[in-house]
Enzyme design. Structure first.
Site, PDB file in Angstrom:
ATOM      1  N   HIS A 106     -11.614   0.979  27.286  1.00  0.00           N
ATOM      2  CA  HIS A 106     -12.357   0.772  26.045  1.00  0.00           C
ATOM      3  C   HIS A 106     -12.175  -0.629  25.473  1.00  0.00           C
ATOM      4  O   HIS A 106     -12.940  -1.062  24.612  1.00  0.00           O
ATOM      5  CB  HIS A 106     -11.978   1.848  25.012  1.00  0.00           C
ATOM      6  N   ASP A 136      -9.181   6.127  30.860  1.00  0.00           N
ATOM      7  CA  ASP A 136      -9.325   4.952  30.010  1.00  0.00           C
ATOM      8  C   ASP A 136      -8.524   3.771  30.562  1.00  0.00           C
ATOM      9  O   ASP A 136      -7.856   3.051  29.824  1.00  0.00           O
ATOM     10  CB  ASP A 136      -8.891   5.253  28.571  1.00  0.00           C
ATOM     11  N   SER A 209      -3.969  -1.593  22.215  1.00  0.00           N
ATOM     12  CA  SER A 209      -4.592  -0.829  23.301  1.00  0.00           C
ATOM     13  C   SER A 209      -4.549  -1.599  24.612  1.00  0.00           C
ATOM     14  O   SER A 209      -4.923  -2.778  24.664  1.00  0.00           O
ATOM     15  CB  SER A 209      -6.043  -0.515  22.954  1.00  0.00           C
TER      16      SER A 209
END
Length: 474
Positions: A106, A136, A209
């Site tokens: 993402h 992911d 992230s």
């Protein structure tokens, strides 16, 4: 004198234990941070997005402001739709000296340009090698004239609840940052079929992230992916995808540029306690109940709806999640032994796995089914009627679907408590096909004659099958 010696010995032991405990606890994370920081990167992405037309002024005709707004809109004409660039920030880490970088999918999804910034301040453009939305994870590649410092993956299964961990990344775009905490829990599942998250209280915020979660040996045991927060900031509940999941994905992306997961070709659900009595030979609520077998590896191997999968490739199956992960982690084309419970006996099937990515969207094979005149009857709190061609069309069911349609459910009945509702289609009872109301009544009587307290129904709702164990006692 003796008691004084014993007291002194006790104090010595207590001091030794305290010192040992202090030695096990890191006094500082500075050396570890210094060791691994050159391998952690900040990631900046740039995406071209369509411009948005600005607000249009609306003024009454003849207003003194009419000419002003017209001139303003003329100046803006053509600029409001002009494409513009949008940037995003994230983190990642280098896993090889030749420049492979791991981050979250993402972070880079949809990006036109990806820039990797190193701890030294050097910046290099990156290209996408492959991505996996299910976990992911994304694998990038940068080209460098010099070998890059990198970190290695550790064994996430060896991580224990309470172990020290350290997160590093680019929180809220502030640049390189370190936070420390412990492993709060393992084996967390959020929403994906392959989820295996390590929960930690090390501070993880937006921008972290894709960054690494390290153990005290400087090994990556997780990829920081998500947080649980009511306000968007860290409250000490962060989630890192376990390294033992990530390494399999990265290896496949590096070799093929895509994932290649094993595919069994069944629809399954967890075995519940109320199914134990309804399924002959089932001893406890473990395994995976097969609800449907479309065309694919399992059907070719002889698997049937109603089978309970007990073991896969030599490992016992605890639940659906465990089976899905085991199958996905198995090589495409491998032939494995699958033990199922069928009619009270264990049957071993040799299944050659297909590839999940190629099989997604496959539909079950169909065969024409005979039509039948409808009639209606109330049974076990359910008002059911025979499925007709008109009903199949109205409910968007395939021509091969056979069974009974539930037209009403008594809200005081066990059936209502189990979640059965009007519009459900009963296709099997007692693991046998239902073609008429008489079939259902026969299955109920057979179960009662066998001393069973419940009957296993295969229920389809909006095309999705599930088993329900319905109490049949008066």
């Amino acid at each position: 004198m003796t008691w004084l010696m014993l007291l002194a010995a006790a104090l010595y032991v207590a001091q030794s234990l305290t010192a040992l405990a202090q030695n096990d606890r890191p006094v500082s994370f500075a050396e570890l941070a210094e060791q691994i920081s050159p391998s952690v990167v900040n990631i900046t992405t740039s995406t071209v997005v369509a411009g948005r037309t600005g607000p249009q002024g609306i003024v009454p005709e003849g207003s003194p402001f009419e000419d002003f707004f017209r001139e303003f809109q003329d100046r803006q004409q053509g600029q409001g739709d002009r494409p513009r660039r949008s940037s995003a920030l994230g983190s990642g880490f280098v896993i090889s000296e030749d420049g492979f970088v791991v981050t979250n999918n993402h972070v880079i999804e949809g990006a036109d340009e990806i820039l990797v910034e190193f701890y030294s301040g050097e910046e290099l453009p990156a290209k996408v090698i492959g991505t996996d939305r299910n976990t992911d994870i994304a694998l990038l590649k940068v080209d460098s004239d010099e070998p890059l410092e990198f970190v290695e993956f550790g064994n996430s299964d060896a991580a224990r609840i309470g172990d020290w961990v350290m997160a590093m990344g680019n929180p809220l775009g502030q640049g390189f940052s370190v936070s420390a905490g412990i492993v709060s829990q393992r084996g967390r599942a959020l929403s994906g079929a392959y989820d295996d998250y390590i929960q930690t209280d090390a501070a993880i915020n937006r921008g972290n992230s894709g960054g690494p979660l390290f153990n005290m040996d400087g090994e990556v045991i997780g990829v920081n992916t998500a947080i649980l927060s009511p306000n968007g900031g860290s409250i000490g509940i962060g989630f890192s995808m376990a390294s033992n999941v990530v390494t399999r994905v990265v290896d496949q992306l590096q070799e093929f540029g895509e994932t290649r997961r094993g595919w069994l070709g069944v629809r399954i659900q967890d075995v519940t306690e109320d199914m134990v009595d309804a399924v002959e030979g089932l001893k406890n609520a473990a395994g995976a109940m097969v609800t449907d077998v479309p065309e694919g590896p399992a059907l070719e191997a002889g698997m049937q709806s109603g089978d309970v999968i007990l073991s896969f490739d030599g490992d016992e199956v605890a639940d659906v999640r465990g089976l899905v992960r085991s199958v996905g982690n198995t090589s495409v084309g491998k032939t494995v032994d699958v033990v199922v419970l069928r009619d009270g006996s264990e049957v071993t099937l040799a299944v050659t796995l297909g590839r999940r990515e190629e099989a997604e969207g496959a539909v079950p094979a169909s065969q024409p089914a005979p039509s039948e005149e409808p009639k209606e009857k109330e049974i076990l709190g359910l008002t059911v009627t025979t499925l007709t061609d008109e009903m199949r069309t109205e409910m968007e069911l395939s021509d091969s679907t056979e069974g009974l349609v539930v037209t009403n459910v008594d809200e005081t009945s066990k059936a209502f408590e189990k979640g059965l509702r009007s519009g459900d289609v009963l296709t099997e009872a007692g693991q046998q096909k239902l073609r008429s109301i008489d079939d259902l009544e026969d299955r109920i009587q057979e179960a009662k004659d066998a001393g069973r307290k419940s009957l296993l129904l295969l229920v389809r709702r909006a095309g999705e099958p599930r088993f329900v164990a319905l109490n049949i006692q008066d």
